[in-house]
Design a protein around this motif. Structure first.
Motif, PDB file in Angstrom:
ATOM      1  N   ASP A   1      18.748 -14.113  27.846  1.00 55.72           N
ATOM      2  CA  ASP A   1      19.805 -13.265  28.427  1.00 55.72           C
ATOM      3  C   ASP A   1      20.838 -12.879  27.371  1.00 55.72           C
ATOM      4  N   THR A   2      21.242 -13.863  26.552  1.00 58.31           N
ATOM      5  CA  THR A   2      22.213 -13.600  25.494  1.00 58.31           C
ATOM      6  C   THR A   2      21.659 -12.614  24.476  1.00 58.31           C
ATOM      7  N   TYR A   3      20.397 -12.778  24.152  1.00 56.07           N
ATOM      8  CA  TYR A   3      19.712 -11.894  23.201  1.00 56.07           C
ATOM      9  C   TYR A   3      19.678 -10.453  23.719  1.00 56.07           C
ATOM     10  N   LEU A   4      19.373 -10.276  25.002  1.00 51.24           N
ATOM     11  CA  LEU A   4      19.257  -8.932  25.572  1.00 51.24           C
ATOM     12  C   LEU A   4      20.613  -8.286  25.844  1.00 51.24           C
ATOM     13  N   ALA A   5      21.671  -9.088  25.892  1.00 51.22           N
ATOM     14  CA  ALA A   5      22.993  -8.544  26.226  1.00 51.22           C
ATOM     15  C   ALA A   5      23.488  -7.553  25.174  1.00 51.22           C
ATOM     16  N   GLN A   6      22.957  -7.644  23.941  1.00 50.30           N
ATOM     17  CA  GLN A   6      23.436  -6.750  22.878  1.00 50.30           C
ATOM     18  C   GLN A   6      22.720  -5.401  22.874  1.00 50.30           C
ATOM     19  N   PHE A   7      21.632  -5.283  23.624  1.00 50.32           N
ATOM     20  CA  PHE A   7      20.848  -4.044  23.585  1.00 50.32           C
ATOM     21  C   PHE A   7      21.545  -2.847  24.238  1.00 50.32           C
ATOM     22  N   PRO A   8      22.188  -2.992  25.410  1.00 53.22           N
ATOM     23  CA  PRO A   8      22.819  -1.807  26.027  1.00 53.22           C
ATOM     24  C   PRO A   8      23.837  -1.124  25.122  1.00 53.22           C
ATOM     25  N   ASP A   9      24.671  -1.910  24.406  1.00 48.39           N
ATOM     26  CA  ASP A   9      25.682  -1.319  23.537  1.00 48.39           C
ATOM     27  C   ASP A   9      25.033  -0.554  22.387  1.00 48.39           C
ATOM     28  N   ILE A  10      24.005  -1.152  21.772  1.00 47.19           N
ATOM     29  CA  ILE A  10      23.327  -0.481  20.662  1.00 47.19           C
ATOM     30  C   ILE A  10      22.602   0.770  21.151  1.00 47.19           C
ATOM     31  N   LYS A  11      21.984   0.681  22.327  1.00 50.19           N
ATOM     32  CA  LYS A  11      21.309   1.843  22.890  1.00 50.19           C
ATOM     33  C   LYS A  11      22.291   2.985  23.121  1.00 50.19           C
ATOM     34  N   ALA A  12      23.482   2.659  23.625  1.00 50.75           N
ATOM     35  CA  ALA A  12      24.502   3.691  23.864  1.00 50.75           C
ATOM     36  C   ALA A  12      24.962   4.305  22.543  1.00 50.75           C
ATOM     37  N   ARG A  13      25.064   3.490  21.498  1.00 48.80           N
ATOM     38  CA  ARG A  13      25.501   4.008  20.198  1.00 48.80           C
ATOM     39  C   ARG A  13      24.423   4.874  19.549  1.00 48.80           C
ATOM     40  N   ILE A  14      23.156   4.545  19.785  1.00 48.78           N
ATOM     41  CA  ILE A  14      22.067   5.398  19.284  1.00 48.78           C
ATOM     42  C   ILE A  14      22.128   6.766  19.966  1.00 48.78           C
ATOM     43  N   ALA A  15      22.363   6.754  21.289  1.00 46.57           N
ATOM     44  CA  ALA A  15      22.484   8.018  22.018  1.00 46.57           C
ATOM     45  C   ALA A  15      23.686   8.820  21.518  1.00 46.57           C
ATOM     46  N   LYS A  16      24.792   8.116  21.239  1.00 48.78           N
ATOM     47  CA  LYS A  16      25.982   8.806  20.718  1.00 48.78           C
ATOM     48  C   LYS A  16      25.702   9.375  19.336  1.00 48.78           C
ATOM     49  N   ARG A  17      24.988   8.607  18.521  1.00 44.72           N
ATOM     50  CA  ARG A  17      24.631   9.088  17.184  1.00 44.72           C
ATOM     51  C   ARG A  17      23.791  10.364  17.273  1.00 44.72           C
ATOM     52  N   ASP A  18      22.854  10.416  18.243  1.00 38.75           N
ATOM     53  CA  ASP A  18      22.036  11.613  18.429  1.00 38.75           C
ATOM     54  C   ASP A  18      22.896  12.810  18.821  1.00 38.75           C
ATOM     55  N   ARG A  19      23.883  12.574  19.690  1.00 40.25           N
ATOM     56  CA  ARG A  19      24.780  13.674  20.097  1.00 40.25           C
ATOM     57  C   ARG A  19      25.609  14.177  18.913  1.00 40.25           C
ATOM     58  N   LYS A  20      26.104  13.223  18.132  1.00 42.61           N
ATOM     59  CA  LYS A  20      26.923  13.609  16.976  1.00 42.61           C
ATOM     60  C   LYS A  20      26.089  14.312  15.908  1.00 42.61           C
ATOM     61  N   MET A  21      24.806  13.960  15.846  1.00 46.08           N
ATOM     62  CA  MET A  21      23.929  14.661  14.897  1.00 46.08           C
ATOM     63  C   MET A  21      23.757  16.120  15.315  1.00 46.08           C
ATOM     64  N   VAL A  22      23.645  16.374  16.630  1.00 45.41           N
ATOM     65  CA  VAL A  22      23.555  17.750  17.125  1.00 45.41           C
ATOM     66  C   VAL A  22      24.859  18.498  16.832  1.00 45.41           C
ATOM     67  N   ASP A  23      26.009  17.797  17.029  1.00 47.09           N
ATOM     68  CA  ASP A  23      27.304  18.423  16.714  1.00 47.09           C
ATOM     69  C   ASP A  23      27.379  18.780  15.230  1.00 47.09           C
ATOM     70  N   PHE A  24      26.886  17.863  14.379  1.00 43.76           N
ATOM     71  CA  PHE A  24      26.906  18.116  12.931  1.00 43.76           C
ATOM     72  C   PHE A  24      26.032  19.315  12.571  1.00 43.76           C
ATOM     73  N   ASP A  25      24.827  19.372  13.160  1.00 44.96           N
ATOM     74  CA  ASP A  25      23.940  20.507  12.896  1.00 44.96           C
ATOM     75  C   ASP A  25      24.573  21.819  13.360  1.00 44.96           C
ATOM     76  N   SER A  26      25.207  21.764  14.539  1.00 43.83           N
ATOM     77  CA  SER A  26      25.830  22.978  15.075  1.00 43.83           C
ATOM     78  C   SER A  26      26.970  23.446  14.174  1.00 43.83           C
ATOM     79  N   ALA A  27      27.826  22.493  13.731  1.00 43.10           N
ATOM     80  CA  ALA A  27      28.935  22.843  12.838  1.00 43.10           C
ATOM     81  C   ALA A  27      28.411  23.351  11.501  1.00 43.10           C
ATOM     82  N   ARG A  28      27.335  22.763  11.013  1.00 43.77           N
ATOM     83  CA  ARG A  28      26.752  23.178   9.737  1.00 43.77           C
ATOM     84  C   ARG A  28      26.213  24.608   9.826  1.00 43.77           C
TER      85      ARG A  28
END
Length: 402
Positions: free
Chosen positions: A138-165
């Protein structure tokens, strides 16, 4: 204006909507091949491993919870079975006139202790699975939701970067064209304007173009900075998380295996105790039958009762012999019959088949006897060869006393 939501202003909402529209437009252009997309093959491989790792961990957690629930169900079934046995096992089972009431009470006390120990063992086993195996997962899996959300945010910011570029690049390419377009209308306006206003309109148009260009450049720098910060953080964390899975799996299964081994070892002892209690109960029943027969025979004559008592008291002595009887081996105690097949795993063990009769003898050195093991000869082999070297040890719970 009506309140849109707690902590959300109309301006912020408009910005969020604009961002979503811009991202959607950028993704469409990328899919159509009209805009290039930032790709990082190494990071995509990390994300693939992360997804695989999260799926495996979730499955392990689910199966551990199912195993834990099964242990709890088995414990409840075992407790009901024990309660049933305890309800049936009463002190006056064989009648209040039983001469051996004291012994019977001792047997029942032993039964109560055995059932309590069994219940405690199940509770400890269930709790250990929860504390040592399931909790670590349970402790091991508790860190996955936060990292998953940050990966999704990174993907969104990559689209923003491409759009600005892409927006900044389009402004760079069209800067000269825009200046030419601005110059023609400005010349017409200057001809109609007063002398003091000539040139101001053209300067204003150039300033507007430069402002848009500077804003696009600032937006590109900001989008690139946010994307790179998230990207670097995740590139550092994802490999560490991937490597940590081995330690988690080892800890979970090693702990589970250790508790399983302890539980089954202790439960085996309690099961053997229960078997011994049932054996005592059977012996008590036989003694009661013998006592009833003796009482009936004693009604005829006092002398016969005395003789019968003498013969009864001498009977146990004949159960152990030093080998004076040629048909029995030295140290003979009693006979048992194999109720299960047993394959010998060592040179000093007996091979048992169902129905084999074994002559049980005492160990030469009592300290060498392990709990739950007996020493003896196969009766068929002894009667044929009378070879002392053919004796061996065998598990007691694979046999039944006869």
């Amino acid at each position: 204006m009506a309140e849109i939501g707690k902590g959300v202003t109309a301006g912020k909402l408009a910005i969020n909507v604009q961002k979503r529209l811009t991202r959607a437009q950028e993704k469409v252009l990328q899919k159509l091949g009209k805009a290039d997309e930032t790709r990082d093959v190494a990071f995509e491989e990390m994300v693939s491993k992360f997804t695989k790792q999260m799926g495996e961990g979730t499955k392990l957690q689910k199966d551990l919870k199912a195993y834990q629930a099964a242990v709890k169900t088995m414990h409840e079934a075992s407790r009901r079975l024990q309660d049933c046995l305890a309800d049936m096992y009463e002190p006056d089972w064989f009648g209040k006139e039983e001469m051996d009431t004291l012994a019977e009470e001792m047997i029942e006390k032993e039964m109560d202790n055995n059932l309590e120990d069994t219940d405690t063992l199940w509770l400890d086993y269930h709790q250990n699975i929860t504390d040592k195996s399931l909790l670590s997962v349970d402790t091991y899996l508790a860190q996955f939701p936060d990292i998953k959300a940050r990966i999704a945010k990174r993907d969104r910011k990559m689209v923003d970067f491409d759009s600005a570029r892409h927006h900044f690049a389009s402004l760079q390419k069209g800067k000269k064209k825009d200046e030419a377009k601005i110059a023609k209308p400005a010349a017409l306006l200057e001809m109609a304007a007063p002398s003091w206003a000539q040139g101001l309109i053209s300067a204003h148009q150039v300033a507007q173009t430069n402002l848009s260009y500077n804003q696009a450049e600032e937006e590109l720098g900001r989008a690139q900075r946010i994307f790179e910060e998230l990207n670097v953080e995740l590139q550092d964390e994802l490999p560490v998380l991937w490597d940590s899975r081995v330690g988690v799996y080892v800890n979970a299964f090693q702990s589970l295996a250790g508790h399983q081994e302890k539980f089954h070892r202790e439960m085996g002892k309690l099961t053997q105790n229960l078997n011994d209690i049932m054996t005592k109960l059977e012996e008590q029943k036989e003694l009661k039958k013998d006592g009833t027969s003796e009482a009936k025979m004693g009604d005829g004559a006092k002398s016969e009762e005395v003789n019968h008592s003498d013969s009864a008291s001498s009977a146990p002595k004949s159960a152990v012999t030093n080998g004076s009887d040629g048909e029995l081996p030295p140290g003979f105690i009693y006979k048992v019959k194999a109720v299960h097949e047993y394959a010998a795993t060592d040179g000093d063990e007996l091979e048992l088949k169902i129905g084999d009769t074994v002559l049980v003898v005492a160990f030469d050195n009592p300290d060498e006897q392990d709990d739950g093991w007996l020493m003896g000869f196969l009766e068929s082999s002894w009667l044929q060869n009378k070879d002392l070297s053919t004796k061996g040890v065998f598990p007691e719970n694979f046999t039944q006393k006869i």
